[in-house]
Design an enzyme around this catalytic site. Structure first.
Site, PDB file in Angstrom:
ATOM      1  N   GLU A  56     -41.626 -25.110  50.092  1.00 27.89           N
ATOM      2  CA  GLU A  56     -41.792 -24.619  51.701  1.00 27.89           C
ATOM      3  C   GLU A  56     -42.528 -23.239  51.880  1.00 27.89           C
ATOM      4  O   GLU A  56     -42.108 -22.203  50.815  1.00 27.89           O
ATOM      5  CB  GLU A  56     -40.166 -24.250  52.515  1.00 27.89           C
ATOM      6  CG  GLU A  56     -39.793 -23.809  53.489  1.00 27.89           C
ATOM      7  CD  GLU A  56     -38.535 -24.053  54.104  1.00 27.89           C
ATOM      8  OE1 GLU A  56     -38.757 -24.116  55.493  1.00 27.89           O
ATOM      9  OE2 GLU A  56     -38.003 -23.552  53.015  1.00 27.89           O
ATOM     10  N   LYS A 126     -40.690 -29.661  60.819  1.00 28.91           N
ATOM     11  CA  LYS A 126     -39.206 -28.716  61.169  1.00 28.91           C
ATOM     12  C   LYS A 126     -38.256 -30.156  61.757  1.00 28.91           C
ATOM     13  O   LYS A 126     -38.781 -29.197  62.806  1.00 28.91           O
ATOM     14  CB  LYS A 126     -38.681 -27.577  59.973  1.00 28.91           C
ATOM     15  CG  LYS A 126     -37.699 -27.210  59.609  1.00 28.91           C
ATOM     16  CD  LYS A 126     -37.141 -25.395  59.036  1.00 28.91           C
ATOM     17  CE  LYS A 126     -35.831 -25.469  57.805  1.00 28.91           C
ATOM     18  NZ  LYS A 126     -36.652 -24.151  57.625  1.00 28.91           N
ATOM     19  N   CYS A 167     -36.172 -28.488  53.892  1.00 30.06           N
ATOM     20  CA  CYS A 167     -34.839 -27.389  54.021  1.00 30.06           C
ATOM     21  C   CYS A 167     -33.689 -27.309  54.686  1.00 30.06           C
ATOM     22  O   CYS A 167     -33.040 -28.372  54.541  1.00 30.06           O
ATOM     23  CB  CYS A 167     -35.529 -25.976  53.696  1.00 30.06           C
ATOM     24  SG  CYS A 167     -34.101 -24.204  53.094  1.00 30.06           S
TER      25      CYS A 167
END
Length: 290
Positions: A56, A126, A167
């Site tokens: 990331e 995301k 994440c």
């Protein structure tokens, strides 16, 4: 019907392939960060990797104050061009961690996926933004600068169907379940857990998603930096469908190169058939976006 980005590229009949997970040290110079990523892609190819995964925010320091400064368009930006060329030159799939993406007046935390011919075959923004407040330890609000994605993202490579999250996405088991429902055999999360949540939940969440959905899970972190910036936990990890940790790095820059055996997915699912035993007459996990 499930709304998702689904692509197939370069399939061949086989049950094993080699994957490299790159835990990259990230500094403030974007070009240097990108060049280091490309050098690891080349090293992974030398070890006969078929798929290379970056962490990331690998081209930028992680933080709301950096996203706008480092953001670029996809696929025309500096980082995208470099990843496309590296994928083609080395004849590998590149899962390009994440970079800050700018489109119109919005910013996203975005993962790109590049085929061995250099083509962009998937892009995941995301979905769940990292807005937390842990009393006395840390406060962080991605939504102060980023917008959320609205789509699941899947692609096929080396006969493996792969779902992508980023994440904080890993904390939402419904998302992983949707990927499993659509036949994914692996989930990949470029991720940068911090020094508070990392020791508590990093490994636990990966093993949970792998065990619950009977698939491989790979979480790829940046290497641990130093204050005053965001400090990542590191510990890039690969977990198999039994929930066993196959590989785990420490905190420094490094790379895991591992063989993935898809027969293990079939083995676990046939021996513990939770998918067919689920009481969908009573409960279910569904994707609401058409």
């Amino acid at each position: 019907m499930l709304s998702a980005n689904i692509v197939k590229q370069g399939l061949r009949t086989m049950s094993t392939f080699r994957m490299a997970l790159v835990q990259l040290a990230v500094g403030e110079n974007k070009s240097t960060n990108v060049a280091r990523a490309v050098s690891f892609i080349e090293r992974a190819k030398q070890q006969q990797a078929n798929i290379v995964v970056l962490p990331e925010c690998f081209n930028s320091p992680y933080g709301t104050s950096y996203f706008a400064k480092y953001a670029e368009s996809i696929p025309g930006g500096e980082t995208s061009v470099a990843l496309s060329e590296a994928a083609k030159k080395n004849n590998v799939y590149v899962i390009g961690g994440t970079i800050p993406e700018k489109e119109a007046d919005k910013l996203y935390n975005t993962c790109t996926v590049w085929a061995p011919d250099g083509t962009l075959i998937a892009k995941h923004r995301k979905m769940h933004l990292f807005d937390i407040d842990i009393k006395g330890k840390m406060t962080f609000r991605e939504s102060d600068s980023l917008s959320p994605g609205t789509s699941l993202t899947m692609f096929e490579a080396m006969d493996c169907k792969i779902g992508v999250g980023i994440c904080y996405d890993i904390r939402f088991e419904e998302m992983a379940r949707l990927y499993r429902n659509k036949g994914c055999q692996m989930l990949i999360y470029p991720a940068a857990f911090n020094m508070t949540t990392g020791p508590l939940h990093w490994s636990l969440l990966q093993r949970s998603r792998a065990n619950d959905n009977q698939l491989y899970v790979a979480c790829v972190s940046p290497a641990r930096g130093s204050p005053p910036g965001y400090v990542a936990w590191g510990h890039t990890q690969l977990t198999n469908p039994w929930g066993e940790i196959l590989h785990e790095l420490d905190a420094t820059e490094d790379m895991v190169v591992a063989d993935i055996d898809l027969k293990i997915v079939d083995e676990v699912r046939s021996q513990i058939p939770t998918f067919s035993q689920r009481r969908t007459d009573l409960y279910d996990t569904i994707w609401k976006k058409d």
